[in-house]
Design an enzyme around this catalytic site. Sequence first.
Site, PDB file in Angstrom:
ATOM      1  N   GLU A   1      29.866  36.884  -4.215  1.00 35.27           N
ATOM      2  CA  GLU A   1      31.259  37.219  -4.121  1.00 35.27           C
ATOM      3  C   GLU A   1      32.293  35.937  -4.032  1.00 35.27           C
ATOM      4  O   GLU A   1      33.585  36.378  -3.995  1.00 35.27           O
ATOM      5  CB  GLU A   1      31.703  37.984  -2.591  1.00 35.27           C
ATOM      6  CG  GLU A   1      30.857  39.284  -2.546  1.00 35.27           C
ATOM      7  CD  GLU A   1      31.104  40.375  -3.709  1.00 35.27           C
ATOM      8  OE1 GLU A   1      32.291  40.450  -4.049  1.00 35.27           O
ATOM      9  OE2 GLU A   1      30.203  40.820  -4.174  1.00 35.27           O
TER      10      GLU A   1
ATOM     11  N   ARG B   1      35.186  21.982 -28.788  1.00 38.89           N
ATOM     12  CA  ARG B   1      35.298  21.873 -30.301  1.00 38.89           C
ATOM     13  C   ARG B   1      36.759  21.534 -30.824  1.00 38.89           C
ATOM     14  O   ARG B   1      36.651  21.357 -31.738  1.00 38.89           O
ATOM     15  CB  ARG B   1      35.011  23.313 -30.859  1.00 38.89           C
ATOM     16  CG  ARG B   1      36.092  24.317 -30.294  1.00 38.89           C
ATOM     17  CD  ARG B   1      35.570  25.710 -30.898  1.00 38.89           C
ATOM     18  NE  ARG B   1      36.012  26.088 -32.356  1.00 38.89           N
ATOM     19  CZ  ARG B   1      37.012  26.244 -32.616  1.00 38.89           C
ATOM     20  NH1 ARG B   1      38.052  26.568 -32.028  1.00 38.89           N
ATOM     21  NH2 ARG B   1      37.176  26.530 -34.160  1.00 38.89           N
TER      22      ARG B   1
ATOM     23  N   ASP C   1      42.555  28.294 -36.480  1.00 37.06           N
ATOM     24  CA  ASP C   1      42.198  29.509 -35.659  1.00 37.06           C
ATOM     25  C   ASP C   1      43.068  30.199 -35.614  1.00 37.06           C
ATOM     26  O   ASP C   1      44.515  29.854 -35.425  1.00 37.06           O
ATOM     27  CB  ASP C   1      41.660  28.843 -34.244  1.00 37.06           C
ATOM     28  CG  ASP C   1      40.394  28.034 -34.547  1.00 37.06           C
ATOM     29  OD1 ASP C   1      39.865  28.155 -35.356  1.00 37.06           O
ATOM     30  OD2 ASP C   1      40.113  27.071 -33.458  1.00 37.06           O
TER      31      ASP C   1
END
Length: 262
Positions: A116, A158, A173
């Site tokens: 949890e 990256r 991107d």
Amino acid sequence: MRIDIITIFPDYFAPLDLSLIGKARASGLLDIRMHDLRSWTHDRHNTVDDTPYGGGPGMVMKPEPWGEALDAVTADAGPNVPRLILPTPSGVPFTQERADRLSAEPWLVFACGRYEGIDSRVAAYAAQQMPVEELSIGDYVLAGGESATLVIVEAVARLLPGVLGNAESAAQDSFAPGAMENLVEGPVYTKPVLWRGQEVPSVLLSGNHGAVERWRRDEALRKTARNRPELMAAIPADHLDRRDQEVIREARLQTGPESMAD
Ligand code: ADE
């Protein structure tokens, strides 16, 4: 960049030996160190969890091993403290913009919670020593922070100079800061020109760079309208030229304004 990952499942991170990140580690661009939280337990069963105060289901990670782990991992910090990342579904949404900002940090520490979650005093203690970010990778609940950490590490690593073969590809991107607004990328093709009855769109073979760019923007607009209507709605009207508006109108006519994401 240095990255420390504290987890009860160090084996979970075997993928970080592969591909671009594996190469970046081998070349020294990335220094990733894994730590087993259980090495900071002192009982026979290496216990890391206990029942929650106040009752309720599940178990909560005990603060003591986490406190010792953070102290040990950051012991050689000196004035250069790391940034602590706590992956949790209750965190701030992790986005490309945040990946970009994290990629400029010299040192990140990830604390992977299970069950949890981690006793909340750990984050409060850590925040007295270093900057702390609670990050969520999406509105769903994973079994632990390990897979979220893999996602964040890959998205950040990256972006480091020298990690991607082609520095341009990160700049283009979907969601890259300064990329085509907040449009997703449209379709891509490679050889052969004809495959199983399907041809590559002829504009891509034309050598006409202006026409290729316009076609790519049209396709990005269409795909964004179809899959991410909320991104489309957030584009300021003065960022859309007449051709953009025409493409969006056609896309809406094809799918209906209300049902584009269905
Ligand atoms: N841990 C469990 N679920 C998570 C999520 N969606 N993002 C980050 N960490 C998590």
